[in-house]
Design an enzyme around this catalytic site. Structure first.
Site, PDB file in Angstrom:
ATOM      1  N   ASP A  19       0.870  -1.182   0.000  1.00 44.42           N
ATOM      2  CA  ASP A  19       0.000   0.000   0.000  1.00 44.42           C
ATOM      3  C   ASP A  19       0.905   1.229   0.000  1.00 44.42           C
ATOM      4  OD1 ASP A  19      -2.307   1.665   0.340  1.00 44.42           O
ATOM      5  OD2 ASP A  19      -1.906   1.764   2.489  1.00 44.42           O
ATOM      6  N   SER A  20       0.307   2.384  -0.238  1.00 44.40           N
ATOM      7  CA  SER A  20       1.057   3.640  -0.137  1.00 44.40           C
ATOM      8  C   SER A  20       1.562   3.843   1.290  1.00 44.40           C
ATOM      9  CB  SER A  20       0.164   4.817  -0.524  1.00 44.40           C
ATOM     10  OG  SER A  20      -0.905   4.933   0.404  1.00 44.40           O
ATOM     11  N   CYS A  82      -4.284  -1.069  -2.085  1.00 45.26           N
ATOM     12  CA  CYS A  82      -4.358   0.389  -2.191  1.00 45.26           C
ATOM     13  C   CYS A  82      -5.313   0.719  -3.334  1.00 45.26           C
ATOM     14  CB  CYS A  82      -2.966   0.938  -2.480  1.00 45.26           C
ATOM     15  SG  CYS A  82      -2.918   2.723  -2.732  1.00 45.26           S
ATOM     16  N   GLU A 160      -1.768   7.513   8.925  1.00 46.22           N
ATOM     17  CA  GLU A 160      -0.306   7.315   8.877  1.00 46.22           C
ATOM     18  C   GLU A 160       0.345   7.727  10.204  1.00 46.22           C
ATOM     19  OE1 GLU A 160       1.978   6.090   6.436  1.00 46.22           O
ATOM     20  OE2 GLU A 160       0.102   5.265   5.672  1.00 46.22           O
ATOM     21  N   CYS A 192     -10.907   3.504   0.522  1.00 42.35           N
ATOM     22  CA  CYS A 192      -9.466   3.679   0.742  1.00 42.35           C
ATOM     23  C   CYS A 192      -9.097   2.753   1.886  1.00 42.35           C
ATOM     24  CB  CYS A 192      -9.159   5.130   1.107  1.00 42.35           C
ATOM     25  SG  CYS A 192      -7.485   5.385   1.743  1.00 42.35           S
ATOM     26  N   HIS A 194      -6.940   2.861   4.127  1.00 41.18           N
ATOM     27  CA  HIS A 194      -6.642   3.469   5.434  1.00 41.18           C
ATOM     28  C   HIS A 194      -7.914   3.625   6.276  1.00 41.18           C
ATOM     29  CE1 HIS A 194      -2.791   4.547   3.595  1.00 41.18           C
ATOM     30  NE2 HIS A 194      -2.360   5.005   4.757  1.00 41.18           N
TER      31      HIS A 194
END
Ligand code: DGL
Length: 287
Positions: A19-20, A82, A160, A192, A194
């Protein structure tokens, strides 16, 4: 230069997931539930998150570099955990690499089956909402249902940082969810990877009558099918292992990965060659 496996991978090889950043751990968690005996490799590209403000070329280049790295770690299959990388780079990855690649799909189809009000809200990054993939999903499954797309700048950064419930995160979630509820949405799609870590907060703000749909479990089931169809499903009886890498400073990223994974994770730095490649890309992206 593309890197395809030198020798054909076997069912014993690990599965590579990326993932990012740390968001894809929500997908890794479902993969672990679905496939308890598989060895899992996870790359958090947190040094380059969010992908949302990078160019298509930059995201494709990161995705290629990470898949090459995972293949060097003997991955038998890849999961693009992602939505943004899926929307931007999946065609390029599938054209370039021969191993099975499973990707995200914002869960618009199940949401249209669940909604009673006929209004579905999709929370995603701006890049995902603008992607061709997403426009196609909207065309295929949107008939008869109003689909409201809500870009959520800033939420990836909060996750994050491991901030899942602080005032700043709450204010952002309220800002993005409230307009969807006001327009009658009774179903919210997490577009998403996240955002599943924000489900308790979203639930608190949206109320218990709103359905929150996360596609991660469906992605894990699709991975099982793909491995099964290609004779790559592990038949071991013992529990699989996890290995973690990050492109960000470990002092910052290791505690957040451990927090989200739910136990202490031993995280390693992405090797230099990938990082050198990455800094060239950042310059090219002008971001
Ligand atoms: N987890 C990524 C996704 O699913 C976040 C993208 C980003 O870094 O902008 O889209």
């Amino acid at each position: 230069m593309s890197v395809n496996p030198a020798s054909l991978p076997t069912a014993k090889n690990p599965i590579g997931v990326f993932d990012s950043g740390v968001g894809g751990l929500s997908v890794l968690r479902e993969i672990r539930r679905e496939l308890p005996s598989e060895d899992l490799l996870y790359v958090a590209d947190s040094g380059h998150a969010p992908y949302g403000d990078k160019s298509t070329g930059a995201i494709e280049a990161r995705a290629i570099a990470i898949v090459e790295f995972l293949i060097r770690q003997h991955a038998k299959a890849i999961v693009v955990a992602c939505n943004t990388a899926t929307g931007v780079a999946i065609r390029t990855l599938r054209a370039r690499f021969s191993l099975p690649i499973v990707a995200m799909e914002p869960a618009v189809k199940p949401a249209t089956a669940v909604t009673q009000s006929g209004v579905v809200g999709v929370l995603a990054t701006s890049r995902t909402i603008d992607s061709d993939n997403f426009a196609k999903l909207h065309e295929r499954f949107g008939a008869g249902v109003k689909i409201l797309m809500q870009a959520c700048p800033g939420l990836v950064e909060q996750v994050e940082a491991g901030d899942l419930s602080g005032d700043g995160t709450r204010a952002l979630v309220e800002r993005y969810v409230a307009p969807l509820l006001e327009q009658g949405a009774d179903t919210l799609v997490l577009g998403c990877t996240h955002y599943p870590f924000l489900t308790p907060l979203i639930r608190e703000i949206a109320g218990s009558s709103v359905a929150i749909i996360d596609p991660s479990a469906a992605v894990a089931r699709e991975l099982r099918r793909r491995l099964d169809n290609t004779d790559l499903l592990s038949d071991r009886s013992h529990a699989g292992t996890e290995q973690f890498w990050s492109s960000a400073a470990l002092g910052t990223t290791q505690p957040v990965i451990s927090q989200l994974w739910g136990m202490k994770a031993d995280v390693r730095s992405m090797p230099n060659d990938t990082t050198v490649f990455a800094s060239g890309i950042s310059r090219a992206a002008g971001s």
